[in-house]
Design a protein around this motif. Structure first.
Motif, mmCIF file in Angstrom:
data_model
loop_
_atom_site.group_PDB
_atom_site.id
_atom_site.type_symbol
_atom_site.label_atom_id
_atom_site.label_comp_id
_atom_site.label_asym_id
_atom_site.label_seq_id
_atom_site.Cartn_x
_atom_site.Cartn_y
_atom_site.Cartn_z
ATOM 1 N N PRO A 129 12.455 3.096 10.352
ATOM 2 C CA PRO A 129 11.361 3.994 10.750
ATOM 3 C C PRO A 129 10.021 3.589 10.137
ATOM 4 N N ALA A 130 8.956 3.811 10.902
ATOM 5 C CA ALA A 130 7.619 3.451 10.437
ATOM 6 C C ALA A 130 7.196 4.327 9.260
ATOM 7 N N LYS A 131 6.426 3.746 8.365
ATOM 8 C CA LYS A 131 5.905 4.467 7.208
ATOM 9 C C LYS A 131 4.408 4.715 7.399
ATOM 10 N N ASN A 132 3.966 5.858 6.904
ATOM 11 C CA ASN A 132 2.555 6.212 7.031
ATOM 12 C C ASN A 132 1.891 6.291 5.666
ATOM 13 N N VAL A 133 0.655 5.869 5.620
ATOM 14 C CA VAL A 133 -0.164 5.940 4.414
ATOM 15 C C VAL A 133 -1.299 6.915 4.662
ATOM 16 N N VAL A 134 -1.539 7.791 3.704
ATOM 17 C CA VAL A 134 -2.599 8.797 3.843
ATOM 18 C C VAL A 134 -3.928 8.195 3.390
ATOM 19 N N ALA A 135 -4.922 8.276 4.248
ATOM 20 C CA ALA A 135 -6.247 7.748 3.911
ATOM 21 C C ALA A 135 -6.928 8.668 2.901
ATOM 22 N N PRO A 136 -7.742 8.133 2.017
ATOM 23 C CA PRO A 136 -8.464 8.976 1.048
ATOM 24 C C PRO A 136 -9.373 9.985 1.746
ATOM 25 N N GLU A 137 -9.666 11.065 1.049
ATOM 26 C CA GLU A 137 -10.523 12.099 1.636
ATOM 27 C C GLU A 137 -11.898 11.563 1.991
ATOM 28 N N THR A 194 0.832 -1.208 0.000
ATOM 29 C CA THR A 194 0.000 0.000 0.000
ATOM 30 C C THR A 194 0.865 1.256 0.000
ATOM 31 N N PHE A 195 1.928 1.242 0.805
ATOM 32 C CA PHE A 195 2.836 2.387 0.854
ATOM 33 C C PHE A 195 3.476 2.643 -0.502
ATOM 34 N N VAL A 196 3.933 1.588 -1.167
ATOM 35 C CA VAL A 196 4.588 1.727 -2.475
ATOM 36 C C VAL A 196 3.598 2.222 -3.523
ATOM 37 N N VAL A 197 2.401 1.643 -3.525
ATOM 38 C CA VAL A 197 1.387 2.043 -4.512
ATOM 39 C C VAL A 197 1.047 3.519 -4.350
ATOM 40 N N GLN A 198 0.966 3.979 -3.099
ATOM 41 C CA GLN A 198 0.630 5.393 -2.885
ATOM 42 C C GLN A 198 1.761 6.320 -3.323
ATOM 43 N N GLN A 199 2.994 5.836 -3.320
ATOM 44 C CA GLN A 199 4.091 6.655 -3.835
ATOM 45 C C GLN A 199 4.019 6.786 -5.347
ATOM 46 N N VAL A 200 3.418 5.794 -6.000
ATOM 47 C CA VAL A 200 3.296 5.798 -7.456
ATOM 48 C C VAL A 200 2.019 6.493 -7.901
ATOM 49 N N ILE A 201 0.924 6.164 -7.234
ATOM 50 C CA ILE A 201 -0.385 6.763 -7.554
ATOM 51 C C ILE A 201 -0.720 7.754 -6.452
ATOM 52 N N HIS A 202 -0.619 9.014 -6.739
ATOM 53 C CA HIS A 202 -0.773 10.035 -5.705
ATOM 54 C C HIS A 202 -2.236 10.297 -5.363
ATOM 55 N N ALA A 203 -3.148 9.841 -6.205
ATOM 56 C CA ALA A 203 -4.571 9.952 -5.871
ATOM 57 C C ALA A 203 -4.880 8.869 -4.836
ATOM 58 N N THR A 204 -5.097 9.294 -3.589
ATOM 59 C CA THR A 204 -5.183 8.333 -2.485
ATOM 60 C C THR A 204 -6.351 7.363 -2.635
ATOM 61 N N GLY A 205 -7.471 7.841 -3.189
ATOM 62 C CA GLY A 205 -8.618 6.956 -3.364
ATOM 63 C C GLY A 205 -8.324 5.827 -4.328
ATOM 64 N N ALA A 206 -7.763 6.178 -5.471
ATOM 65 C CA ALA A 206 -7.408 5.159 -6.463
ATOM 66 C C ALA A 206 -6.304 4.261 -5.937
ATOM 67 N N ALA A 207 -5.355 4.843 -5.180
ATOM 68 C CA ALA A 207 -4.252 4.050 -4.637
ATOM 69 C C ALA A 207 -4.756 2.973 -3.690
ATOM 70 N N LEU A 208 -5.765 3.294 -2.894
ATOM 71 C CA LEU A 208 -6.309 2.316 -1.953
ATOM 72 C C LEU A 208 -6.946 1.145 -2.687
ATOM 73 N N ILE A 209 -7.719 1.438 -3.706
ATOM 74 C CA ILE A 209 -8.385 0.369 -4.467
ATOM 75 C C ILE A 209 -7.359 -0.509 -5.173
ATOM 76 N N VAL A 210 -6.366 0.131 -5.800
ATOM 77 C CA VAL A 210 -5.312 -0.628 -6.477
ATOM 78 C C VAL A 210 -4.532 -1.462 -5.463
ATOM 79 N N SER A 211 -4.308 -0.905 -4.274
ATOM 80 C CA SER A 211 -3.545 -1.610 -3.247
ATOM 81 C C SER A 211 -4.232 -2.898 -2.803
#
Length: 294
Positions: free
Chosen positions: A119-127, A50-67
């Protein structure tokens, strides 16, 4: 009243997390009898995916679904590789599978440290998952509701797959009687790899969900591994419905006990209750019916 409702949703939220963590284990441990101590690292793999996908797809909503799909694939491939590389030689040696998979788990943890750092990594939740919904005067975070819905969907899809698809029927046939299934033309090797792929993929999906409520570290999976095993054992080995009931029962029990005590004391009390339950009913809530004559 509001307090009771709040604790109810807290318990359901914890139960849904336990359910996602234990659902894949109900296949690899419950149905196949493999004590996979690397299951927690497959959860971790879902988190880092999920962390890697969000670095590639900056749209958090789409990144979550793809993840969710990418995590399932990554976890599934790791599980299949573990089965084909090591587990296939140890199906009659449960202690060996425990030791070997424990070592594999340590290797995967170190690999995660080498790639992503300590160090821990954080993922931003979609709006659309920010904030909460007010239900009966209680504010319930949308992320928790999403995890609850995700758990219900995962259970429904898995139940339908096991009941209505050719692969599901092959899995049930091998579990009930491996020898008879093989004489009927069912490839137990393909079925074993497929079962490990699905179970490990579901563990990674649990990891994707966990990124919505906390940070990701190489040891995140170990926090849920013991609880996941307890859920499977209490529910009954190989019983999906038992896993569902046990996960939510433990979540609710822990929530209400913790409200009147502390988190540490609640865990001790819940563990004691589990021990008492297993003394009375060691086979768990449900038992799997087999055609084995052994």
């Amino acid at each position: 009243m509001e307090v009771a409702i709040g604790q109810l949703f807290t318990g359901l939220s914890l139960g849904s997390i336990l359910l996602l963590a234990a659902l894949g284990l109900s296949l690899t441990f419950g149905q196949m009898g493999v004590i996979n101590m690397a299951h927690g690292e497959f959860i971790m793999a879902g988190c880092y995916t999920t962390f890697v996908v969000q670095q590639v797809i900056h749209a958090t909503g789409a990144a979550l679904i793809v993840s969710l799909f990418a995590g399932f694939l990554v976890g599934g491939l790791l599980g299949a590789a573990l089965e084909m590389g090591l587990i296939r030689w140890m199906y009659d040696r449960p202690l060996d599978t425990l030791l070997v998979t424990f070592g594999v788990g340590l290797i995967l943890q170190q690999l995660a440290r080498n790639i992503f750092g300590a160090p821990a990594k954080n993922v931003v939740a979609p709006e659309w998952l920010s904030g909460g919904l007010t239900i009966a005067g209680t504010v319930v975070p949308k992320t928790r509701l999403f995890i609850l819905v995700l758990a219900v969907v995962a259970v429904a899809v898995l139940a339908v797959a096991l009941k209505a698809t050719p692969l599901g029927r092959r899995i049930r046939a091998v579990v009930q009687n491996r020898g008879l299934a093989e004489t009927s033309g069912v490839s137990s090797r393909v079925t074993d790899v497929s079962t490990f792929f699905i179970g490990s993929g579901l563990a990674a999906v649990a990891g994707v969900a966990l990124t919505l409520i906390g940070s990701t570290s190489p040891t995140i999976g170990q926090s849920y591994l013991v609880d996941a095993f307890l859920v499977v054992v209490i529910g009954g080995l190989g019983q999906i419905k038992g896993t569902v009931l046990a996960a939510f029962a433990l979540g609710l029990l822990n929530s209400f006990i913790e409200y009147s005590t502390t988190a540490s004391v609640a865990k001790v009390i819940v563990f004691v209750l589990i021990v008492i339950f297993l003394q009375v009913r060691p086979q768990g809530l449900f038992t799997v019916r087999t055609r084995s004559l052994a």
